[in-house]
Design a protein around this motif. Structure first.
Motif, short mmCIF file in Angstrom:
data_model
loop_
_atom_site.label_atom_id
_atom_site.label_comp_id
_atom_site.label_asym_id
_atom_site.label_seq_id
_atom_site.Cartn_x
_atom_site.Cartn_y
_atom_site.Cartn_z
N VAL A 19 0.88 -1.16 0.00
CA VAL A 19 0.00 0.00 0.00
C VAL A 19 0.92 1.21 0.00
CG1 VAL A 19 -1.74 1.28 1.32
CG2 VAL A 19 -1.79 -1.22 1.30
N PRO A 20 0.68 2.20 -0.86
CA PRO A 20 1.52 3.40 -0.84
C PRO A 20 1.52 4.02 0.56
CG PRO A 20 0.08 3.42 -2.76
CD PRO A 20 -0.37 2.28 -1.89
N PRO A 21 2.68 4.49 1.04
CA PRO A 21 2.77 5.04 2.40
C PRO A 21 1.70 6.07 2.72
CG PRO A 21 4.95 4.91 1.43
CD PRO A 21 3.97 4.53 0.35
N GLU A 22 1.38 6.92 1.74
CA GLU A 22 0.41 7.99 2.01
C GLU A 22 -1.02 7.46 2.16
OE1 GLU A 22 1.02 7.61 -2.42
OE2 GLU A 22 2.36 7.80 -0.70
N GLN A 23 -1.24 6.20 1.81
CA GLN A 23 -2.58 5.61 1.94
C GLN A 23 -2.73 4.73 3.18
OE1 GLN A 23 -3.85 3.65 -1.66
NE2 GLN A 23 -3.36 5.43 -2.94
N ILE A 24 -1.66 4.58 3.94
CA ILE A 24 -1.73 3.78 5.17
C ILE A 24 -2.36 4.66 6.25
CG2 ILE A 24 -0.38 2.61 6.97
CD1 ILE A 24 1.67 1.91 4.76
N GLY A 25 -3.51 4.22 6.76
CA GLY A 25 -4.24 5.00 7.75
C GLY A 25 -3.61 4.93 9.12
N LEU A 26 -3.74 6.02 9.88
CA LEU A 26 -3.16 6.09 11.23
C LEU A 26 -3.71 5.01 12.15
CD1 LEU A 26 -2.98 9.88 12.13
CD2 LEU A 26 -1.11 8.32 11.63
N ASP A 27 -4.98 4.67 11.98
CA ASP A 27 -5.61 3.74 12.90
C ASP A 27 -5.90 2.37 12.28
OD1 ASP A 27 -5.73 5.50 15.18
OD2 ASP A 27 -7.21 6.64 14.04
N ASP A 28 -5.39 2.13 11.08
CA ASP A 28 -5.56 0.82 10.45
C ASP A 28 -4.80 -0.23 11.25
OD1 ASP A 28 -6.89 2.20 8.47
OD2 ASP A 28 -5.34 1.92 6.95
N SER A 29 -5.40 -1.41 11.41
CA SER A 29 -4.75 -2.50 12.13
C SER A 29 -3.56 -3.01 11.33
CB SER A 29 -5.73 -3.64 12.36
OG SER A 29 -5.05 -4.79 12.80
N LEU A 30 -2.39 -3.03 11.96
CA LEU A 30 -1.20 -3.53 11.27
C LEU A 30 -1.31 -5.03 11.01
CD1 LEU A 30 1.60 -1.52 13.10
CD2 LEU A 30 0.46 -0.99 10.95
N ARG A 31 -1.97 -5.75 11.92
CA ARG A 31 -2.11 -7.20 11.74
C ARG A 31 -3.24 -7.52 10.76
NH1 ARG A 31 -0.24 -11.52 14.33
NH2 ARG A 31 0.48 -10.35 16.14
N ALA A 32 -4.44 -7.05 11.06
CA ALA A 32 -5.60 -7.39 10.22
C ALA A 32 -5.59 -6.64 8.89
CB ALA A 32 -6.89 -7.10 10.98
N GLY A 33 -5.18 -5.39 8.91
CA GLY A 33 -5.23 -4.57 7.70
C GLY A 33 -4.08 -4.79 6.75
N TYR A 34 -2.89 -5.05 7.32
CA TYR A 34 -1.69 -5.15 6.47
C TYR A 34 -0.96 -6.47 6.60
CZ TYR A 34 -2.79 -0.28 5.94
OH TYR A 34 -3.46 0.89 5.68
N GLY A 35 -1.50 -7.38 7.38
CA GLY A 35 -0.97 -8.74 7.41
C GLY A 35 0.35 -8.92 8.12
N LEU A 36 0.72 -8.00 9.01
CA LEU A 36 1.96 -8.21 9.75
C LEU A 36 1.82 -9.42 10.66
CD1 LEU A 36 2.88 -5.43 8.75
CD2 LEU A 36 3.81 -5.04 11.02
#
Length: 85
Positions: A19-36
């Motif tokens: 996801v482009p850095p500028e589209q990563i939301g401040l409160d998006d879940s790093l685990r659920a939203g981005y799969g960390l």
């Protein structure tokens, strides 16, 4: 803002969040939203320590502190403030 953008860049360039850095939301879940996964969180910890010149203790390396860009930013800000005292 500088810390938030730094964390977004780490997620994008070092942890391969597609996801482009500028589209990563401040409160998006790093685990659920981005799969960390657990290794991703360890890498994020190390990268934050290097980029922001802080030491993240095992006590601070918690799911609560690594939920989102905002919670990691808050942690880095707190650690920087403590280091200056």
């Amino acid at each position: 803002m500088e810390i938030e953008n730094g964390i977004r860049k780490i997620l994008n360039s070092e942890l391969f969040v597609e996801v482009p850095p500028e589209q990563i939301g401040l409160d998006d879940s790093l685990r659920a939203g981005y799969g960390l996964d657990s290794l991703g969180f360890v890498e994020l910890r190390v990268q934050c320590e290097d980029m922001f010149d802080v030491r993240i203790s095992d006590e601070d390396f918690t799911p609560e502190n690594f939920q989102s860009v905002r919670t990691v930013t808050d942690l880095v800000n707190r650690l920087r403030a403590e280091a200056q005292q």
